[in-house]
Design a protein around this motif. Structure first.
Motif, PDB file in Angstrom:
ATOM      1  N   LEU A 241       0.830  -1.203   0.000  1.00  8.88           N
ATOM      2  CA  LEU A 241       0.000   0.000   0.000  1.00  8.88           C
ATOM      3  C   LEU A 241       0.866   1.256   0.000  1.00  8.88           C
ATOM      4  N   ILE A 242       1.958   1.229   0.737  1.00  3.51           N
ATOM      5  CA  ILE A 242       2.875   2.377   0.715  1.00  3.51           C
ATOM      6  C   ILE A 242       3.394   2.604  -0.698  1.00  3.51           C
ATOM      7  N   ASP A 243       3.790   1.525  -1.379  1.00  3.01           N
ATOM      8  CA  ASP A 243       4.242   1.665  -2.764  1.00  3.01           C
ATOM      9  C   ASP A 243       3.146   2.260  -3.641  1.00  3.01           C
ATOM     10  N   ALA A 244       1.915   1.801  -3.432  1.00  2.00           N
ATOM     11  CA  ALA A 244       0.801   2.292  -4.245  1.00  2.00           C
ATOM     12  C   ALA A 244       0.517   3.763  -3.971  1.00  2.00           C
ATOM     13  N   LEU A 245       0.677   4.178  -2.721  1.00  2.00           N
ATOM     14  CA  LEU A 245       0.415   5.582  -2.370  1.00  2.00           C
ATOM     15  C   LEU A 245       1.475   6.536  -2.911  1.00  2.00           C
ATOM     16  N   PHE A 246       2.572   5.968  -3.401  1.00  2.00           N
ATOM     17  CA  PHE A 246       3.623   6.802  -3.975  1.00  2.00           C
ATOM     18  C   PHE A 246       3.971   6.384  -5.400  1.00  2.00           C
ATOM     19  N   CYS A 247       3.056   5.637  -6.040  1.00  2.00           N
ATOM     20  CA  CYS A 247       3.317   5.229  -7.429  1.00  2.00           C
ATOM     21  C   CYS A 247       3.180   6.410  -8.380  1.00  2.00           C
ATOM     22  N   GLU A 248       2.463   7.442  -7.971  1.00  2.00           N
ATOM     23  CA  GLU A 248       2.465   8.738  -8.641  1.00  2.00           C
ATOM     24  C   GLU A 248       2.707   9.780  -7.565  1.00  2.00           C
ATOM     25  N   VAL A 249       2.992  10.982  -7.965  1.00  2.00           N
ATOM     26  CA  VAL A 249       3.402  11.996  -6.998  1.00  2.00           C
ATOM     27  C   VAL A 249       2.304  12.232  -5.953  1.00  2.00           C
ATOM     28  N   ASN A 250       2.721  12.271  -4.688  1.00  2.00           N
ATOM     29  CA  ASN A 250       1.811  12.596  -3.595  1.00  2.00           C
ATOM     30  C   ASN A 250       1.316  14.043  -3.757  1.00  2.00           C
ATOM     31  N   PRO A 251       0.011  14.311  -3.550  1.00  2.00           N
ATOM     32  CA  PRO A 251      -1.033  13.464  -2.968  1.00  2.00           C
ATOM     33  C   PRO A 251      -2.015  12.852  -3.968  1.00  2.00           C
ATOM     34  N   ILE A 252      -1.592  12.630  -5.206  1.00  2.00           N
ATOM     35  CA  ILE A 252      -2.539  12.072  -6.184  1.00  2.00           C
ATOM     36  C   ILE A 252      -3.100  10.728  -5.703  1.00  2.00           C
ATOM     37  N   GLU A 274      -5.361  13.243 -12.567  1.00  2.00           N
ATOM     38  CA  GLU A 274      -5.884  11.956 -12.115  1.00  2.00           C
ATOM     39  C   GLU A 274      -4.905  10.828 -12.439  1.00  2.00           C
ATOM     40  N   MET A 275      -5.018   9.727 -11.695  1.00  2.00           N
ATOM     41  CA  MET A 275      -4.104   8.601 -11.848  1.00  2.00           C
ATOM     42  C   MET A 275      -4.304   7.893 -13.183  1.00  2.00           C
ATOM     43  N   SER A 276      -3.222   7.287 -13.651  1.00  2.00           N
ATOM     44  CA  SER A 276      -3.327   6.419 -14.826  1.00  2.00           C
ATOM     45  C   SER A 276      -4.110   5.168 -14.449  1.00  2.00           C
ATOM     46  N   GLU A 277      -4.673   4.501 -15.430  1.00  2.00           N
ATOM     47  CA  GLU A 277      -5.470   3.300 -15.165  1.00  2.00           C
ATOM     48  C   GLU A 277      -4.626   2.207 -14.505  1.00  2.00           C
ATOM     49  N   ALA A 278      -3.399   2.054 -14.945  1.00  2.00           N
ATOM     50  CA  ALA A 278      -2.541   1.008 -14.371  1.00  2.00           C
ATOM     51  C   ALA A 278      -2.248   1.288 -12.902  1.00  2.00           C
ATOM     52  N   HIS A 279      -1.945   2.528 -12.576  1.00  2.00           N
ATOM     53  CA  HIS A 279      -1.657   2.862 -11.189  1.00  2.00           C
ATOM     54  C   HIS A 279      -2.912   2.824 -10.327  1.00  2.00           C
ATOM     55  N   LEU A 280      -4.044   3.176 -10.911  1.00  2.00           N
ATOM     56  CA  LEU A 280      -5.304   3.085 -10.172  1.00  2.00           C
ATOM     57  C   LEU A 280      -5.600   1.634  -9.808  1.00  2.00           C
ATOM     58  N   ALA A 281      -5.345   0.728 -10.739  1.00  2.00           N
ATOM     59  CA  ALA A 281      -5.552  -0.700 -10.459  1.00  2.00           C
ATOM     60  C   ALA A 281      -4.630  -1.174  -9.344  1.00  2.00           C
TER      61      ALA A 281
END
Length: 294
Positions: A241-252, A274-281
């Motif tokens: 989850l930490i990786d996911a919360l920083f897969c795009e720039v915070n706070p996105i 908004e997040m990319s579809e891959a990162h949203l998944a």
């Protein structure tokens, strides 16, 4: 001995926006839910709160509302840093006047001042207020890092009491602890909470706490209670989850996660997108893994 503003998990709280301002009803809900979840301090109008896109009136109103609504249940730390020293002083004085318990002061961005400039900047703000100050070192965003020697000099200032270290360099934090042990250290990276506690840190200023306040608090409390194995297990368990919360720039990602959890977090302010579809998944999968969404 310098004052410790808080011990444990402080949340770098998101700001719920409407199309033309702040959603104060949802802001109150976020504050109440964080306190109910065990969060030890609230950090308002920081990076995660999108302070960079707030106008002055919004910035001040967010701090004032948080102080009034929290009503001393936990400490409220106001993000009042700026690349303009005069503005940082004015905003810090305002935060003190409305009841903030402390200040979080990011290094001046864009200007890329020298270490002498950093010392002068922080000393000027500290002299203008009575509140305890947390220095915020995040060179990946600001373009300037606080040198160990600068920490030693700033530690001489009575109301400069702590550091939020988000440089990612544990060796530098080790040198900081050795050179300026009177400064409290908070992790600025959720993937380094337990390692920094092991170096004598007092907690974290956390993005993860937005979505998992109890477990972020417990991660710190386990460590303080001598349950190091349990603290480490939580740190490791939340790595996805930490990786996911920083897969795009915070706070996105965190603002997206709060929407997925049912909060009316509102829009991201441009230039955040908004997040990319891959990162949203990726984010959805991690939230589901921890049973934070269905």
């Amino acid at each position: 001995m310098k004052q410790t503003i808080f011990t444990g998990a402080g949340v770098a709280l998101i700001t719920p926006f409407t199309d033309d301002g702040i959603n104060y009803d949802e802001f109150a809900r976020l504050i109440d839910d964080q306190i109910a979840g065990g969060t030890d301090a609230l950090i308002i109008a920081g990076t995660s709160g999108e302070a960079a896109t707030m106008n002055d009136a919004e910035h001040r109103a967010a701090i004032k509302f948080a102080c009034e609504h929290t009503a001393h249940r936990v400490p409220v730390i106001a993000g009042t840093g700026s690349n303009d020293t005069a503005y940082a002083i004015a905003l810090s004085q305002y935060a003190e006047s409305v009841g903030a318990d402390g200040l979080l002061l990011v290094t001046p961005y864009y200007n890329k001042c020298t270490q002498a400039g950093l010392i002068a900047h922080y000393k000027a703000i500290a002299a203008a207020v009575n509140l305890p100050i947390i220095l915020y070192d995040v060179p990946s965003r600001t373009g300037v890092a606080i040198a160990t020697e600068t920490y030693v000099e700033l530690a001489k200032v009575p109301n400069i009491v702590a550091v939020k270290e988000a440089n990612g360099d544990l060796s530098k934090i080790l040198r900081l602890r050795a050179a300026a042990p009177e400064l409290t250290v908070y992790s600025g990276n959720d993937d380094q909470i337990v390692p920094i506690l092991a170096l004598g840190g007092k907690g974290v200023i956390s993005v993860l706490s937005n979505v998992a306040p109890k477990d972020t608090h417990d991660m710190c409390q386990f460590y303080f209670d001598g349950k190091v194995k349990e603290a480490a297990e939580l740190q490791i368990a939340y790595s996805d989850l930490i990786d996911a919360l920083f897969c795009e720039v915070n706070p996105i990602p965190v603002k997206t996660a709060m929407r997925l959890k049912g909060y009316n977090a509102g829009p991201l302010r441009m230039p955040l997108s908004e997040m990319s579809e891959a990162h949203l998944a990726q984010l959805k999968a991690a939230l589901k893994n921890h049973k934070l969404i269905d």
